[in-house]
Design a protein around this motif. Structure first.
Motif, mmCIF file in Angstrom:
data_model
loop_
_atom_site.group_PDB
_atom_site.id
_atom_site.type_symbol
_atom_site.label_atom_id
_atom_site.label_comp_id
_atom_site.label_asym_id
_atom_site.label_seq_id
_atom_site.Cartn_x
_atom_site.Cartn_y
_atom_site.Cartn_z
ATOM 1 N N VAL A 1 0.869 -1.176 0.000
ATOM 2 C CA VAL A 1 0.000 0.000 0.000
ATOM 3 C C VAL A 1 0.904 1.222 0.000
ATOM 4 O O VAL A 1 1.792 1.356 0.848
ATOM 5 N N GLU A 2 0.686 2.127 -0.956
ATOM 6 C CA GLU A 2 1.606 3.252 -1.135
ATOM 7 C C GLU A 2 0.830 4.483 -1.607
ATOM 8 O O GLU A 2 -0.084 4.371 -2.428
ATOM 9 N N THR A 3 1.203 5.644 -1.073
ATOM 10 C CA THR A 3 0.643 6.908 -1.548
ATOM 11 C C THR A 3 1.612 7.476 -2.580
ATOM 12 O O THR A 3 2.667 8.010 -2.229
ATOM 13 N N LEU A 4 1.259 7.346 -3.844
ATOM 14 C CA LEU A 4 2.150 7.756 -4.932
ATOM 15 C C LEU A 4 2.051 9.253 -5.213
ATOM 16 O O LEU A 4 3.002 9.852 -5.702
ATOM 17 N N ASP A 5 0.903 9.838 -4.928
ATOM 18 C CA ASP A 5 0.665 11.261 -5.214
ATOM 19 C C ASP A 5 0.762 12.053 -3.923
ATOM 20 O O ASP A 5 -0.116 11.984 -3.064
ATOM 21 N N GLN A 6 1.828 12.832 -3.798
ATOM 22 C CA GLN A 6 2.051 13.604 -2.578
ATOM 23 C C GLN A 6 1.344 14.954 -2.586
ATOM 24 O O GLN A 6 1.382 15.672 -1.594
ATOM 25 N N LEU A 7 0.681 15.292 -3.693
ATOM 26 C CA LEU A 7 -0.045 16.563 -3.772
ATOM 27 C C LEU A 7 -1.497 16.418 -3.333
ATOM 28 O O LEU A 7 -2.125 17.400 -2.935
ATOM 29 N N GLY A 8 -2.025 15.220 -3.409
ATOM 30 C CA GLY A 8 -3.383 14.987 -2.948
ATOM 31 C C GLY A 8 -4.444 15.416 -3.936
ATOM 32 O O GLY A 8 -4.174 15.849 -5.061
ATOM 33 N N ASN A 9 -5.703 15.306 -3.492
ATOM 34 C CA ASN A 9 -6.886 15.597 -4.307
ATOM 35 C C ASN A 9 -7.750 16.647 -3.640
ATOM 36 O O ASN A 9 -7.858 16.684 -2.409
ATOM 37 N N GLN A 10 -8.366 17.473 -4.442
ATOM 38 C CA GLN A 10 -9.310 18.469 -3.943
ATOM 39 C C GLN A 10 -10.725 18.052 -4.351
ATOM 40 O O GLN A 10 -10.989 17.804 -5.524
ATOM 41 N N GLY A 11 -11.622 17.968 -3.376
ATOM 42 C CA GLY A 11 -13.008 17.644 -3.671
ATOM 43 C C GLY A 11 -13.731 18.842 -4.254
ATOM 44 O O GLY A 11 -13.650 19.944 -3.714
ATOM 45 N N VAL A 12 -14.459 18.634 -5.338
ATOM 46 C CA VAL A 12 -15.108 19.714 -6.081
ATOM 47 C C VAL A 12 -16.620 19.520 -6.097
ATOM 48 O O VAL A 12 -17.118 18.496 -6.569
ATOM 49 N N LEU A 13 -17.339 20.487 -5.555
ATOM 50 C CA LEU A 13 -18.793 20.567 -5.666
ATOM 51 C C LEU A 13 -19.071 21.629 -6.731
ATOM 52 O O LEU A 13 -18.897 22.818 -6.490
ATOM 53 N N ARG A 14 -19.458 21.189 -7.913
ATOM 54 C CA ARG A 14 -19.539 22.072 -9.068
ATOM 55 C C ARG A 14 -20.969 22.533 -9.314
ATOM 56 O O ARG A 14 -21.888 21.722 -9.448
ATOM 57 N N PHE A 15 -21.143 23.853 -9.388
ATOM 58 C CA PHE A 15 -22.448 24.457 -9.636
ATOM 59 C C PHE A 15 -22.691 24.661 -11.130
ATOM 60 O O PHE A 15 -21.762 24.942 -11.887
#
Length: 533
Positions: free
Chosen positions: A279-293
């Protein structure tokens, strides 16, 4: 900080173990080959990575296509299909010479005309591409291998645009396909990348197959993010869509599949305790959750209504519901730029953060909301966005809004969000997605803040001041000036609210211990991967 899991673990005995035939693992040819079997993040239903920004389609694109430039791990654009290039002293003319021997999967050579047509098509859909083409006075094939790009004025993001790492990626395809209307999907997937798309074996909702392209000519050097040598070290890559997490868990643990792109965080303890699983976290920048209008119709064409929703959002609740383990999320990041970007700021957010339901109710009443139905697209097969949709429905109802929550799979949601129909006629008012940190590092890269109306991203926000600031940032050369403009653009974004951020999290991957060479990057790349045994 409380630790609320998204759901209790279902008994593993209740999950149906997938037989090899159900997973599509049987077949005479595959048995004699090295096959990497992957559980992707979603079903691949739309296959044109210029037509859609969906990340599943972007990942598909990286297997099949190649690019002129590509970002390395330092976010610097490096030549990929380009052999050499020159920039004139006045900064207005770029000449690119392609590497010799580049070939499409149908056997045709890659030419400068293919590149020109591909960039022109990309430049009508992608935010950075649209901006680059607006400053382009000429784009032509000088000879078979030379492309000349002429600008009307100097622009500092030419190579960064041509080498952008994520949606929409300026992939190069044959001219005959690149001439397809950019608002229509191409009829055939032919690239020059390390793998070929086996369209005859594609079963939407089940299976996607890619095979090694024997005539691919990789660059020299080690892979670094999307750049460097792209060596196909397996004969086949099979994507096997398994939406049920427990079934996917069993498939990975039993060795029926090799790689799981987005295992739910609440299943990680089981995977981490299994010796044959990494198990590895390859992306060190992460994700932003988007609620799009949807900015084009009531009620969210009213900025006051969008602002009221911001007041009600509690990122901690969203992350508890969608991720569960605080080790994998940041529950208080209100920066439209990725939280670890040098431009990260929360200027403008304090007007909304932490205000709560009562303040949101009052703001909604002041905005004049009169009970219009609000259609929410709920992607049930993506755990984080599914949780976000459920929590948003609850929150909006608490505010006094009339909510219509419509369940569907992610592939359907990515098609439905392109509809400009009224929500009651098959359109939508809010959809949920996520954006990787590499797509958020500044106001130009962040396509979600583009506010150019009809040619903006889905939701089609229109804010001339925001576009002025994004243009000013792109033209600025002094780092301090860029920082100042980025901060002002961020404040402007919170005034017109292109979208709401529901959290920031890190998504680990899981794969079998006999899989080696996995590239650490914000995107799942499948070159350089070897499978032993």
């Amino acid at each position: 900080m409380s630790r609320t899991s998204r759901r209790g673990l279902a008994p593993l005995a209740a999950a149906l173990m997938m037989a090899p035939a159900a997973l599509g693992l049987l077949g005479g040819t595959a048995a004699a080959q090295t096959t990497l079997r992957v559980i992707p993040q979603a079903d691949l239903k739309n296959i044109d990575p210029i037509w859609t920004t969906a990340y599943i389609t972007r990942n598909h694109g990286y297997l099949v296509y190649d690019t002129l430039f590509a970002l390395d791990e330092n976010f610097e654009p490096q030549p990929q299909m380009v052999d050499t290039y020159e920039v004139s002293e006045d900064g207005l003319t770029y000449s690119f010479v392609l590497r010799e021997g580049l070939t499409f999967h149908d056997g045709a050579p890659v030419t400068a005309e293919d590149v020109v047509a591909s960039l022109q098509r990309w430049g009508k859909r992608d935010g950075m591409g649209i901006r680059l083409m607006s400053l382009t006075s000429g784009l032509e094939a000088k000879d078979e291998r030379t492309v000349v790009l002429t600008l009307s004025e100097p622009y500092g993001l030419v190579l960064q645009s041509l080498g952008k790492i994520s949606s929409n990626v300026p992939f190069i395809m044959p001219k005959r396909l690149a001439e397809t209307d950019p608002f229509t999907q191409v009829p055939e997937i032919i690239g020059s990348g390390p793998f070929k798309f086996e369209q005859a074996e594609w079963v939407p909702g089940s299976k996607v197959v890619y095979t090694k392209f024997a005539d691919y000519k990789p660059r020299d050097g080690a892979p670094s993010f999307a750049s460097g040598g792209k060596l196909a070290k397996v004969d086949r890559v099979e994507w096997l869509y398994i939406p049920d997490p427990n079934t996917a868990l069993n498939a990975l643990m039993s060795g029926e599949v090799d790689y799981w792109e987005q295992p739910p965080v609440d299943l990680l303890p089981i995977l981490q305790s299994t010796p044959d699983i990494k198990v590895e976290t390859l992306d060190q920048l992460g994700n932003q959750g988007v609620l799009r209008f949807n900015h084009t119709q009531p009620p969210f064409d009213n900025v006051k209504v969008r602002q009221a929703v911001l007041m009600a959002l509690d990122q901690e609740r969203y992350m508890q519901a969608g991720v569960g383990n605080p080790e994998y999320y940041n529950a208080d990041c209100w920066s439209y730029y990725t939280c670890v970007s040098p431009y990260a700021t929360e200027t403008g957010a304090d007007a909304y953060r932490g205000k709560g339901i009562e303040a949101a109710k009052a703001a909604l009443a002041e905005a004049g909301y009169d009970g219009e139905p609000v259609v929410l697209l709920q992607p049930v097969d993506i755990p984080v966005t599914n949780a976000a949709a459920l929590l948003t429905a609850e929150t909006l109802r608490e505010m006094g809004m009339n909510v219509d929550l419509q369940a569907m799979d992610w592939a359907t949601a990515t098609s439905r969000r392109a509809s400009r129909e009224l929500s009651q006629n098959g359109g939508w008012d809010i959809f949920f997605t996520w954006t990787i940190g590499a797509d958020l590092i500044n106001p130009v890269v962040n396509n979600n803040t583009r506010a150019s109306g009809d040619d903006a991203w889905f939701g089609w926000p229109n804010d001339p001041r925001m576009e002025e600031l994004r243009t000013a940032f792109a033209k600025a050369t002094d780092p301090e000036e860029q920082k100042r403009i980025a901060t002002e653009a961020h404040e402007q974004a919170y005034q017109f609210v292109p979208y709401a951020i529901f959290g920031h999290w890190f998504q680990p991957v899981a794969y079998r211990a006999n899989v080696n060479g996995v590239i650490k990057a914000p995107i799942a790349f499948f070159w350089n991967i070897e499978k032993a045994g």
